[in-house]
Scaffold this motif. Structure first.
Motif, PDB file in Angstrom:
ATOM      1  N   GLU A   5       0.822  -1.211   0.000  1.00 30.42           N
ATOM      2  CA  GLU A   5       0.000   0.000   0.000  1.00 30.42           C
ATOM      3  C   GLU A   5       0.858   1.263   0.000  1.00 30.42           C
ATOM      4  N   ILE A   6       1.919   1.265   0.802  1.00 32.14           N
ATOM      5  CA  ILE A   6       2.753   2.470   0.854  1.00 32.14           C
ATOM      6  C   ILE A   6       3.485   2.658  -0.468  1.00 32.14           C
ATOM      7  N   ILE A   7       3.896   1.573  -1.111  1.00 25.89           N
ATOM      8  CA  ILE A   7       4.560   1.672  -2.424  1.00 25.89           C
ATOM      9  C   ILE A   7       3.617   2.316  -3.435  1.00 25.89           C
ATOM     10  N   ALA A   8       2.361   1.885  -3.453  1.00 24.92           N
ATOM     11  CA  ALA A   8       1.373   2.468  -4.378  1.00 24.92           C
ATOM     12  C   ALA A   8       1.174   3.951  -4.087  1.00 24.92           C
ATOM     13  N   LYS A   9       1.114   4.313  -2.814  1.00 25.28           N
ATOM     14  CA  LYS A   9       0.936   5.720  -2.438  1.00 25.28           C
ATOM     15  C   LYS A   9       2.169   6.548  -2.800  1.00 25.28           C
ATOM     16  N   ILE A  10       3.357   5.963  -2.662  1.00 27.92           N
ATOM     17  CA  ILE A  10       4.591   6.656  -3.043  1.00 27.92           C
ATOM     18  C   ILE A  10       4.556   6.982  -4.525  1.00 27.92           C
ATOM     19  N   ASN A  18       2.701  15.297  -5.136  1.00 25.15           N
ATOM     20  CA  ASN A  18       2.016  15.444  -3.858  1.00 25.15           C
ATOM     21  C   ASN A  18       2.883  14.840  -2.751  1.00 25.15           C
ATOM     22  N   TYR A  19       4.026  15.473  -2.521  1.00 23.99           N
ATOM     23  CA  TYR A  19       4.933  14.990  -1.493  1.00 23.99           C
ATOM     24  C   TYR A  19       5.661  16.179  -0.874  1.00 23.99           C
ATOM     25  N   ASP A  20       6.254  15.903   0.273  1.00 23.26           N
ATOM     26  CA  ASP A  20       7.043  16.920   0.964  1.00 23.26           C
ATOM     27  C   ASP A  20       8.387  16.285   1.300  1.00 23.26           C
ATOM     28  N   LEU A  21       9.473  16.812   0.749  1.00 21.89           N
ATOM     29  CA  LEU A  21      10.819  16.350   1.062  1.00 21.89           C
ATOM     30  C   LEU A  21      11.400  17.306   2.095  1.00 21.89           C
ATOM     31  N   ILE A  83      16.065   5.947   2.844  1.00 27.84           N
ATOM     32  CA  ILE A  83      14.840   6.748   2.691  1.00 27.84           C
ATOM     33  C   ILE A  83      13.905   6.424   3.854  1.00 27.84           C
ATOM     34  N   LYS A  84      13.509   7.438   4.581  1.00 29.74           N
ATOM     35  CA  LYS A  84      12.515   7.252   5.648  1.00 29.74           C
ATOM     36  C   LYS A  84      11.333   8.139   5.299  1.00 29.74           C
ATOM     37  N   LEU A  85      10.150   7.526   5.265  1.00 29.01           N
ATOM     38  CA  LEU A  85       8.974   8.309   4.897  1.00 29.01           C
ATOM     39  C   LEU A  85       7.736   7.808   5.611  1.00 29.01           C
ATOM     40  N   ASN A  90      -2.930  12.486   3.383  1.00 28.51           N
ATOM     41  CA  ASN A  90      -3.011  12.196   1.949  1.00 28.51           C
ATOM     42  C   ASN A  90      -1.781  12.653   1.176  1.00 28.51           C
ATOM     43  N   GLN A  91      -0.626  12.619   1.818  1.00 33.46           N
ATOM     44  CA  GLN A  91       0.616  13.056   1.187  1.00 33.46           C
ATOM     45  C   GLN A  91       1.779  12.206   1.717  1.00 33.46           C
ATOM     46  N   ILE A  92       2.749  11.949   0.842  1.00 37.09           N
ATOM     47  CA  ILE A  92       3.976  11.294   1.278  1.00 37.09           C
ATOM     48  C   ILE A  92       4.889  12.363   1.864  1.00 37.09           C
ATOM     49  N   LYS A  93       5.381  12.096   3.054  1.00 34.93           N
ATOM     50  CA  LYS A  93       6.338  12.988   3.709  1.00 34.93           C
ATOM     51  C   LYS A  93       7.668  12.242   3.758  1.00 34.93           C
TER      52      LYS A  93
END
Length: 102
Positions: A5-10, A18-21, A83-85, A90-93
């Motif tokens: 699930e997290i892979i699909a969301k990534i 739609n992410y925040d680095l 990589i830690k996320l 509703n966003q990948i951080k």
């Protein structure tokens, strides 16, 4: 949430920007050291697969109820990135994206 699930969301989050680095010193220094552009980082993170999972899901000690996923992947010959996320609001951080220190 499981690793699939997290892979699909990534992948979706990177595709739709739609992410925040988080701009930590380690993240910035590794990006600079290896001459990585923002697009390189996006491509690298979007290419993560289930087998790249190092740890997780793990509880986020700073934010109870939230989960962290840690991946390790070779991005260049003999260069492993850590990589830690997490998925939040509703966003990948992306908390960490730097050369592995182990």
């Amino acid at each position: 949430m499981d690793v699939s699930e997290i892979i699909a969301k990534i992948k979706s989050s990177i595709e739709f920007k739609n992410y925040d680095l988080v701009p930590t010193e380690k993240n910035k220094n590794s990006k600079r050291k290896y001459g990585l552009s923002q697009y390189d980082i996006e491509d690298y993170i979007a290419s993560l697969e289930v087998e790249d999972l190092f740890k997780g899901p793990e509880p986020d000690r700073d934010y109870p109820g939230e989960e962290l996923f840690i991946f390790k992947k070779e991005i260049k010959p003999d260069v492993i990135f850590y990589i830690k996320l997490k998925y939040k609001n509703n966003q990948i951080k992306i908390l960490s994206c730097h050369e592995d220190e182990t």
